[in-house]
Enzyme design. Sequence first.
Site, PDB file in Angstrom:
ATOM      1  N   LYS A  22       1.053  -1.192  -0.085  1.00  0.00           N
ATOM      2  CA  LYS A  22      -0.127  -0.183  -0.140  1.00  0.00           C
ATOM      3  C   LYS A  22       0.880   1.010   0.113  1.00  0.00           C
ATOM      4  CE  LYS A  22      -1.969   1.663   4.205  1.00  0.00           C
ATOM      5  NZ  LYS A  22      -1.437   3.125   4.068  1.00  0.00           N
ATOM      6  N   ASN A  23       1.696   1.000   1.083  1.00  0.00           N
ATOM      7  CA  ASN A  23       2.627   2.406   1.128  1.00  0.00           C
ATOM      8  C   ASN A  23       3.881   2.866   0.025  1.00  0.00           C
ATOM      9  OD1 ASN A  23       1.812   2.666   3.719  1.00  0.00           O
ATOM     10  ND2 ASN A  23       2.974   2.651   4.453  1.00  0.00           N
ATOM     11  N   ARG A  92      -3.742   9.932   4.773  1.00  0.00           N
ATOM     12  CA  ARG A  92      -3.369  10.910   5.492  1.00  0.00           C
ATOM     13  C   ARG A  92      -2.533  11.322   3.753  1.00  0.00           C
ATOM     14  NH1 ARG A  92       0.257  14.294   8.567  1.00  0.00           N
ATOM     15  NH2 ARG A  92       2.756  13.615   7.495  1.00  0.00           N
ATOM     16  N   CYS A 116      -4.881   8.206  10.009  1.00  0.00           N
ATOM     17  CA  CYS A 116      -5.334   7.832  10.804  1.00  0.00           C
ATOM     18  C   CYS A 116      -5.044   8.171  11.550  1.00  0.00           C
ATOM     19  CB  CYS A 116      -3.592   6.130  10.857  1.00  0.00           C
ATOM     20  SG  CYS A 116      -4.536   4.759  10.475  1.00  0.00           S
ATOM     21  N   ARG A 121       0.317  14.820  13.036  1.00  0.00           N
ATOM     22  CA  ARG A 121       1.018  14.733  12.048  1.00  0.00           C
ATOM     23  C   ARG A 121       1.168  15.417  10.990  1.00  0.00           C
ATOM     24  NH1 ARG A 121      -0.844   8.373  10.033  1.00  0.00           N
ATOM     25  NH2 ARG A 121       0.711   8.731   8.530  1.00  0.00           N
ATOM     26  N   PRO A 122       1.912  16.329  11.085  1.00  0.00           N
ATOM     27  CA  PRO A 122       2.327  17.977  10.710  1.00  0.00           C
ATOM     28  C   PRO A 122       2.706  17.777   9.530  1.00  0.00           C
ATOM     29  CG  PRO A 122       3.674  17.392  12.274  1.00  0.00           C
ATOM     30  CD  PRO A 122       3.016  16.507  12.434  1.00  0.00           C
ATOM     31  N   ILE A 123       2.419  18.554   8.313  1.00  0.00           N
ATOM     32  CA  ILE A 123       3.262  18.600   6.800  1.00  0.00           C
ATOM     33  C   ILE A 123       4.298  19.559   6.714  1.00  0.00           C
ATOM     34  CG2 ILE A 123       2.091  16.937   6.379  1.00  0.00           C
ATOM     35  CD1 ILE A 123       0.321  19.490   5.067  1.00  0.00           C
ATOM     36  N   ASP A 124       4.994  19.985   7.836  1.00  0.00           N
ATOM     37  CA  ASP A 124       5.842  21.075   7.895  1.00  0.00           C
ATOM     38  C   ASP A 124       7.060  20.824   6.972  1.00  0.00           C
ATOM     39  OD1 ASP A 124       6.400  19.894  10.204  1.00  0.00           O
ATOM     40  OD2 ASP A 124       7.976  20.640  10.960  1.00  0.00           O
ATOM     41  N   LEU A 125       7.401  19.399   6.883  1.00  0.00           N
ATOM     42  CA  LEU A 125       8.445  19.115   6.579  1.00  0.00           C
ATOM     43  C   LEU A 125       8.163  19.541   4.899  1.00  0.00           C
ATOM     44  CD1 LEU A 125       9.590  16.109   8.348  1.00  0.00           C
ATOM     45  CD2 LEU A 125      11.011  18.705   8.511  1.00  0.00           C
ATOM     46  N   ASP A 306       4.607   0.964  11.725  1.00  0.00           N
ATOM     47  CA  ASP A 306       3.612  -0.096  12.055  1.00  0.00           C
ATOM     48  C   ASP A 306       3.500  -1.104  12.454  1.00  0.00           C
ATOM     49  OD1 ASP A 306       2.879   2.333  10.096  1.00  0.00           O
ATOM     50  OD2 ASP A 306       3.593   1.593   8.477  1.00  0.00           O
ATOM     51  N   ILE A 328       8.005   6.998  16.721  1.00  0.00           N
ATOM     52  CA  ILE A 328       8.303   7.457  15.515  1.00  0.00           C
ATOM     53  C   ILE A 328       6.443   8.491  15.500  1.00  0.00           C
ATOM     54  CG2 ILE A 328       7.654   7.778  12.813  1.00  0.00           C
ATOM     55  CD1 ILE A 328      10.196   6.328  13.742  1.00  0.00           C
ATOM     56  N   ARG A 398      -9.024  -0.079   4.844  1.00  0.00           N
ATOM     57  CA  ARG A 398      -7.613   0.757   4.039  1.00  0.00           C
ATOM     58  C   ARG A 398      -6.178   0.227   3.785  1.00  0.00           C
ATOM     59  NH1 ARG A 398      -5.396   4.770   7.845  1.00  0.00           N
ATOM     60  NH2 ARG A 398      -4.392   4.890   5.930  1.00  0.00           N
TER      61      ARG A 398
HETATM   62  C1  UD1 Z   1       4.892   7.203   6.285  1.00  0.00           C
HETATM   63  C2  UD1 Z   1       3.968   5.424   5.864  1.00  0.00           C
HETATM   64  C3  UD1 Z   1       3.306   4.865   7.705  1.00  0.00           C
HETATM   65  C4  UD1 Z   1       4.287   4.585   8.252  1.00  0.00           C
HETATM   66  C5  UD1 Z   1       5.602   5.782   8.504  1.00  0.00           C
HETATM   67  C6  UD1 Z   1       5.892   6.288   9.127  1.00  0.00           C
HETATM   68  C7  UD1 Z   1       2.979   5.288   3.836  1.00  0.00           C
HETATM   69  C8  UD1 Z   1       1.796   6.098   3.511  1.00  0.00           C
HETATM   70  N1  UD1 Z   1       2.709   5.973   5.058  1.00  0.00           N
HETATM   71  O1  UD1 Z   1       3.774   7.924   6.759  1.00  0.00           O
HETATM   72  O2  UD1 Z   1       2.697   4.027   7.006  1.00  0.00           O
HETATM   73  O3  UD1 Z   1       3.734   4.791   9.810  1.00  0.00           O
HETATM   74  O4  UD1 Z   1       5.326   6.741   7.005  1.00  0.00           O
HETATM   75  O5  UD1 Z   1       7.149   5.090   8.936  1.00  0.00           O
HETATM   76  O6  UD1 Z   1       3.683   5.365   3.285  1.00  0.00           O
HETATM   77  N2  UD1 Z   1       6.146  14.504  10.255  1.00  0.00           N
HETATM   78  C9  UD1 Z   1       6.988  15.581  10.343  1.00  0.00           C
HETATM   79  N3  UD1 Z   1       6.503  16.781  10.001  1.00  0.00           N
HETATM   80  C10 UD1 Z   1       6.376  16.546   8.428  1.00  0.00           C
HETATM   81  C11 UD1 Z   1       5.904  14.932   8.361  1.00  0.00           C
HETATM   82  C12 UD1 Z   1       6.332  14.133   9.465  1.00  0.00           C
HETATM   83  O7  UD1 Z   1       6.562  16.221  12.157  1.00  0.00           O
HETATM   84  O8  UD1 Z   1       5.924  17.284   7.402  1.00  0.00           O
HETATM   85  C13 UD1 Z   1       6.501  13.516  11.564  1.00  0.00           C
HETATM   86  C14 UD1 Z   1       5.513  12.962  11.718  1.00  0.00           C
HETATM   87  O9  UD1 Z   1       4.623  13.747  12.818  1.00  0.00           O
HETATM   88  C15 UD1 Z   1       6.346  11.678  12.643  1.00  0.00           C
HETATM   89  C16 UD1 Z   1       7.576  11.073  11.754  1.00  0.00           C
HETATM   90  O10 UD1 Z   1       8.457  12.209  11.002  1.00  0.00           O
HETATM   91  O11 UD1 Z   1       6.060  11.842  13.693  1.00  0.00           O
HETATM   92  C17 UD1 Z   1       7.136   9.780  10.373  1.00  0.00           C
HETATM   93  O12 UD1 Z   1       6.667  10.456   9.512  1.00  0.00           O
HETATM   94  P1  UD1 Z   1       7.093  10.225   7.927  1.00  0.00           P
HETATM   95  O13 UD1 Z   1       7.806  10.030   8.135  1.00  0.00           O
HETATM   96  O14 UD1 Z   1       6.184  11.402   7.799  1.00  0.00           O
HETATM   97  O15 UD1 Z   1       5.152   9.598   8.118  1.00  0.00           O
HETATM   98  P2  UD1 Z   1       4.379   9.454   6.559  1.00  0.00           P
HETATM   99  O16 UD1 Z   1       4.985   9.345   5.559  1.00  0.00           O
HETATM  100  O17 UD1 Z   1       3.424  10.615   6.536  1.00  0.00           O
END
Ligand code: UD1
Length: 455
Positions: A22-23, A92, A116, A121-125, A306, A328, A398
């Site tokens: 899926k991922n 997400r 989930c 789960r911020p998207i600042d990065l 996961d 994480i 999902r």
């Molecule tokens: C992906 C996987 C998810 C898995 C996760 C960690 C997919 C579709 N999903 O999610 O199943 O649990 O990797 O292996 O591939 N973070 C920030 N800012 C950001 C982005 C992330 O602070 O802009 C933080 C998140 O809150 C979290 C950590 O970084 O604490 C890891 O997140 P990330 O690796 O980005 O996970 P996803 O890509 O959302």
Amino acid sequence: MEKLIINGQKRLNGEIEVHGSKNSALPILAAAALVNGVSEIHNCPRLTDIDAAIHILTHLGCRVSRSGHTVTVDATAMNNWEVPDELMREMRSSVVFLGAILGRAGRAKLSAPGGCEIGLRPIDLHISAMEQLGAVLEEDAGKLDFHAPNGLAGARITLAFPSVGATENIMIAAATAKGRTIITNAAREPEISDLADFLNGSGARIHGAGDSTVIIDGVERLAGTCHTVIPDRIAASTYLLAGAVTQGKICVRDIVPAHIGALLPVLKEAGCDITASGRWVCLSAPPRLHRVKMTRTMPYPGFPTDVQAPLTAMLTVADGTSVIVENIFESRYKHAAELVRFGAKISVEGRMEVIEGVPYLTGASVVAPDLRGGFALILAGLAARGETVITGLEHIDRGYETPEAVLCALGADVKRIQEHGTAKEFTTEQPAADRANSFAPGDRLSGTPQSGAAE
Ligand code: UD1
């Protein structure tokens, strides 16, 4: 509403194949929007998250068709750069469309994504990376509106955390940006390499995917390709844990054993006999699992977050006390309260979970709190004495393709029931097999019901 009914204590036995990842499939589908042509994506799992990605692609003006596990995306006529709220909220990972839309259209407008309930789960990065590639962000009534009228330009981007989604978004956006992009502290998950293989097959020039430095030399445009998605390492891990928690003996075929390299020592520490070779892993569980002293979730190649919830379910019936530290996500223990309803002894403090193994679990009525936590409840139901009823299946669907069919094929007694009480057709009734697979009286999971099942 649908529910799963599980009659537990059937020892799983047999061989299965897992669906495509899926991922991996999600970012690859998003990347298909960047392609000026037709992408044929094989081994795409039939999951609701994949449906959500297809809805977004269709909304963007792509022509999408699906036949079995093959999804074909023709993005030639893509004509939209805005993703409406209701589609963003479906999952997400919809944020991974950001790089593709921006790269293709020079503009992207979307809201914060859903997904989930596992903590902030911020998207600042993601946002900062797009800005470093030259996009300008305007916030418009809660919507993120990115403009790059002159296109994106390569940049050196250092991630504060090796975010999987941010790494994917940068790789996609940078694939057709002008010049070279270098990502440092990139995520190294196998899904990153799979995405790079898809993009490179489409004409991109990406080097180093799977390492912590990824170099992307932008090309003018991408052309169509055929790609086969890698097997789902999280589903493979989950089914191995199902074998372990039922004292079973199972083989998972057509996977990449190295992708589950962090789980195998944990299973061995729990007393399972593991053999792995080529494209398969086999597990034979002991009559009573041993505790696993300490497991810490980490970015790949560390133990995957996961798999944390399914591992917790397995450890509830291990002999002794196990500890898990979730590094994480800050709030990924929602399954713990539901597992306690089976008689599990779990305490959670901050990022640490302490699991005191009990001799057996007792069936319970529970609600799936999220995707992986939902499957943890299935594992508890498989191990428990008596009947378990699980609702909230929309979370589980999902990420796992017909889990009841897979588990029934291994000898479990699992039925998916519609609200009005009819079981779905694929449910197998195997009275003889049931008897053969049942735990013998006196086995670990049999005995008198435990008092105080819900602590
Ligand atoms: C992906 C996987 C998810 C898995 C996760 C960690 C997919 C579709 N999903 O999610 O199943 O649990 O990797 O292996 O591939 N973070 C920030 N800012 C950001 C982005 C992330 O602070 O802009 C933080 C998140 O809150 C979290 C950590 O970084 O604490 C890891 O997140 P990330 O690796 O980005 O996970 P996803 O890509 O959302």
